[in-house]
Structure formats: C-alpha cells, structure tokens
Design a protein around this motif. Structure first.
Motif, PDB file in Angstrom:
ATOM      1  N   CYS A  41     -41.853  78.217 108.490  1.00  0.00           N
ATOM      2  CA  CYS A  41     -41.939  79.489 107.768  1.00  0.00           C
ATOM      3  C   CYS A  41     -40.585  79.902 107.203  1.00  0.00           C
ATOM      4  O   CYS A  41     -40.505  80.406 106.084  1.00  0.00           O
ATOM      5  CB  CYS A  41     -42.481  80.581 108.687  1.00  0.00           C
ATOM      6  N   ARG A  42     -39.535  79.679 107.974  1.00  0.00           N
ATOM      7  CA  ARG A  42     -38.185  80.019 107.521  1.00  0.00           C
ATOM      8  C   ARG A  42     -37.786  79.180 106.308  1.00  0.00           C
ATOM      9  O   ARG A  42     -37.178  79.693 105.358  1.00  0.00           O
ATOM     10  CB  ARG A  42     -37.187  79.829 108.662  1.00  0.00           C
ATOM     11  N   ILE A  43     -38.123  77.909 106.328  1.00  0.00           N
ATOM     12  CA  ILE A  43     -37.818  77.036 105.185  1.00  0.00           C
ATOM     13  C   ILE A  43     -38.526  77.542 103.937  1.00  0.00           C
ATOM     14  O   ILE A  43     -37.919  77.681 102.869  1.00  0.00           O
ATOM     15  CB  ILE A  43     -38.218  75.577 105.486  1.00  0.00           C
ATOM     16  N   ILE A  44     -39.817  77.829 104.071  1.00  0.00           N
ATOM     17  CA  ILE A  44     -40.593  78.323 102.926  1.00  0.00           C
ATOM     18  C   ILE A  44     -40.012  79.636 102.414  1.00  0.00           C
ATOM     19  O   ILE A  44     -39.816  79.813 101.202  1.00  0.00           O
ATOM     20  CB  ILE A  44     -42.078  78.487 103.305  1.00  0.00           C
ATOM     21  N   GLN A  45     -39.717  80.566 103.313  1.00  0.00           N
ATOM     22  CA  GLN A  45     -39.191  81.876 102.918  1.00  0.00           C
ATOM     23  C   GLN A  45     -37.829  81.742 102.250  1.00  0.00           C
ATOM     24  O   GLN A  45     -37.573  82.392 101.230  1.00  0.00           O
ATOM     25  CB  GLN A  45     -39.084  82.799 104.136  1.00  0.00           C
ATOM     26  N   ASP A  46     -36.960  80.902 102.786  1.00  0.00           N
ATOM     27  CA  ASP A  46     -35.631  80.713 102.193  1.00  0.00           C
ATOM     28  C   ASP A  46     -35.726  80.127 100.783  1.00  0.00           C
ATOM     29  O   ASP A  46     -35.027  80.571  99.869  1.00  0.00           O
ATOM     30  CB  ASP A  46     -34.760  79.816 103.069  1.00  0.00           C
ATOM     31  N   THR A  50     -34.762  82.061  97.253  1.00  0.00           N
ATOM     32  CA  THR A  50     -33.843  81.451  96.296  1.00  0.00           C
ATOM     33  C   THR A  50     -34.463  81.395  94.903  1.00  0.00           C
ATOM     34  O   THR A  50     -33.805  81.731  93.910  1.00  0.00           O
ATOM     35  CB  THR A  50     -33.444  80.028  96.753  1.00  0.00           C
ATOM     36  N   LEU A  51     -35.717  80.988  94.822  1.00  0.00           N
ATOM     37  CA  LEU A  51     -36.399  80.931  93.527  1.00  0.00           C
ATOM     38  C   LEU A  51     -36.511  82.313  92.889  1.00  0.00           C
ATOM     39  O   LEU A  51     -36.291  82.483  91.695  1.00  0.00           O
ATOM     40  CB  LEU A  51     -37.789  80.296  93.688  1.00  0.00           C
ATOM     41  N   GLU A  52     -36.836  83.311  93.702  1.00  0.00           N
ATOM     42  CA  GLU A  52     -36.937  84.673  93.195  1.00  0.00           C
ATOM     43  C   GLU A  52     -35.575  85.163  92.690  1.00  0.00           C
ATOM     44  O   GLU A  52     -35.498  85.817  91.662  1.00  0.00           O
ATOM     45  CB  GLU A  52     -37.457  85.611  94.290  1.00  0.00           C
ATOM     46  N   SER A  53     -34.533  84.807  93.416  1.00  0.00           N
ATOM     47  CA  SER A  53     -33.186  85.202  93.015  1.00  0.00           C
ATOM     48  C   SER A  53     -32.824  84.547  91.685  1.00  0.00           C
ATOM     49  O   SER A  53     -32.247  85.196  90.809  1.00  0.00           O
ATOM     50  CB  SER A  53     -32.204  84.778  94.105  1.00  0.00           C
ATOM     51  N   LEU A  54     -33.162  83.276  91.536  1.00  0.00           N
ATOM     52  CA  LEU A  54     -32.875  82.589  90.273  1.00  0.00           C
ATOM     53  C   LEU A  54     -33.641  83.218  89.121  1.00  0.00           C
ATOM     54  O   LEU A  54     -33.105  83.362  88.024  1.00  0.00           O
ATOM     55  CB  LEU A  54     -33.222  81.104  90.405  1.00  0.00           C
ATOM     56  N   ASP A  55     -34.899  83.595  89.360  1.00  0.00           N
ATOM     57  CA  ASP A  55     -35.691  84.246  88.323  1.00  0.00           C
ATOM     58  C   ASP A  55     -35.089  85.579  87.926  1.00  0.00           C
ATOM     59  O   ASP A  55     -35.011  85.898  86.743  1.00  0.00           O
ATOM     60  CB  ASP A  55     -37.138  84.465  88.799  1.00  0.00           C
ATOM     61  N   SER A  56     -34.649  86.362  88.900  1.00  0.00           N
ATOM     62  CA  SER A  56     -34.083  87.666  88.577  1.00  0.00           C
ATOM     63  C   SER A  56     -32.763  87.514  87.837  1.00  0.00           C
ATOM     64  O   SER A  56     -32.435  88.325  86.970  1.00  0.00           O
ATOM     65  CB  SER A  56     -33.924  88.525  89.833  1.00  0.00           C
ATOM     66  N   ASP A  57     -31.989  86.479  88.177  1.00  0.00           N
ATOM     67  CA  ASP A  57     -30.742  86.214  87.453  1.00  0.00           C
ATOM     68  C   ASP A  57     -31.012  85.845  86.005  1.00  0.00           C
ATOM     69  O   ASP A  57     -30.265  86.217  85.107  1.00  0.00           O
ATOM     70  CB  ASP A  57     -29.936  85.085  88.115  1.00  0.00           C
ATOM     71  N   ASN A  58     -32.074  85.101  85.755  1.00  0.00           N
ATOM     72  CA  ASN A  58     -32.420  84.681  84.393  1.00  0.00           C
ATOM     73  C   ASN A  58     -32.991  85.813  83.568  1.00  0.00           C
ATOM     74  O   ASN A  58     -32.958  85.765  82.340  1.00  0.00           O
ATOM     75  CB  ASN A  58     -33.411  83.513  84.421  1.00  0.00           C
ATOM     76  N   ASN A  59     -33.543  86.835  84.210  1.00  0.00           N
ATOM     77  CA  ASN A  59     -34.134  87.961  83.489  1.00  0.00           C
ATOM     78  C   ASN A  59     -33.120  89.043  83.139  1.00  0.00           C
ATOM     79  O   ASN A  59     -33.464  90.013  82.509  1.00  0.00           O
ATOM     80  CB  ASN A  59     -35.276  88.566  84.308  1.00  0.00           C
TER      81      ASN A  59
END
Length: 60
Positions: A41-46, A50-59
């Motif tokens: 679960c920790r691997i999936i959440q991490d 990270t993906l969400e952070s990258l998306d927000s950086d791109n927006n």
C-alpha cells in the motif's frame, strides 16, 4: 485512452515489486521474501503521490 494516475501507480508498483523479487537470490539459490500489505500500500501511495505532484507541476 490514457491511464489515470491510479492505474499508473498500480502498474509501477507491480513492476517495482516484481523487480524486488527477481533480484532476491543467494549462492544457495532463490530466496523468497515476504512483502507485507502495508508495504504494498505504501508503494502504491508513494507512486500515486509522485504522479499527482508531477501533474500539478505541469498544470502551473
């Protein structure tokens, strides 16, 4: 259709876990390692975070 971040997180987690198990070996042969549900679960959440952070950086 592109995958969601949740789907990508699962794909990355599966690849990561498979890689962990493929690298576990000893001179006496293959050694199995237990992976807890919490660790999975920790691997999936991490990865998802990270993906969400990258998306927000791109927006920005």
């Amino acid at each position: 259709m592109s995958k969601t971040n949740k789907e990508l997180a699962i794909d990355v987690a599966i690849a990561y876990i498979n890689n962990i198990y493929s690298q576990v070996s000893t001179s006496a042969g293959t050694q199995t390692q237990k992976l807890s549900v919490d660790t999975c679960c920790r691997i999936i959440q991490d990865v998802y975070n990270t993906l969400e952070s990258l998306d927000s950086d791109n927006n920005k």
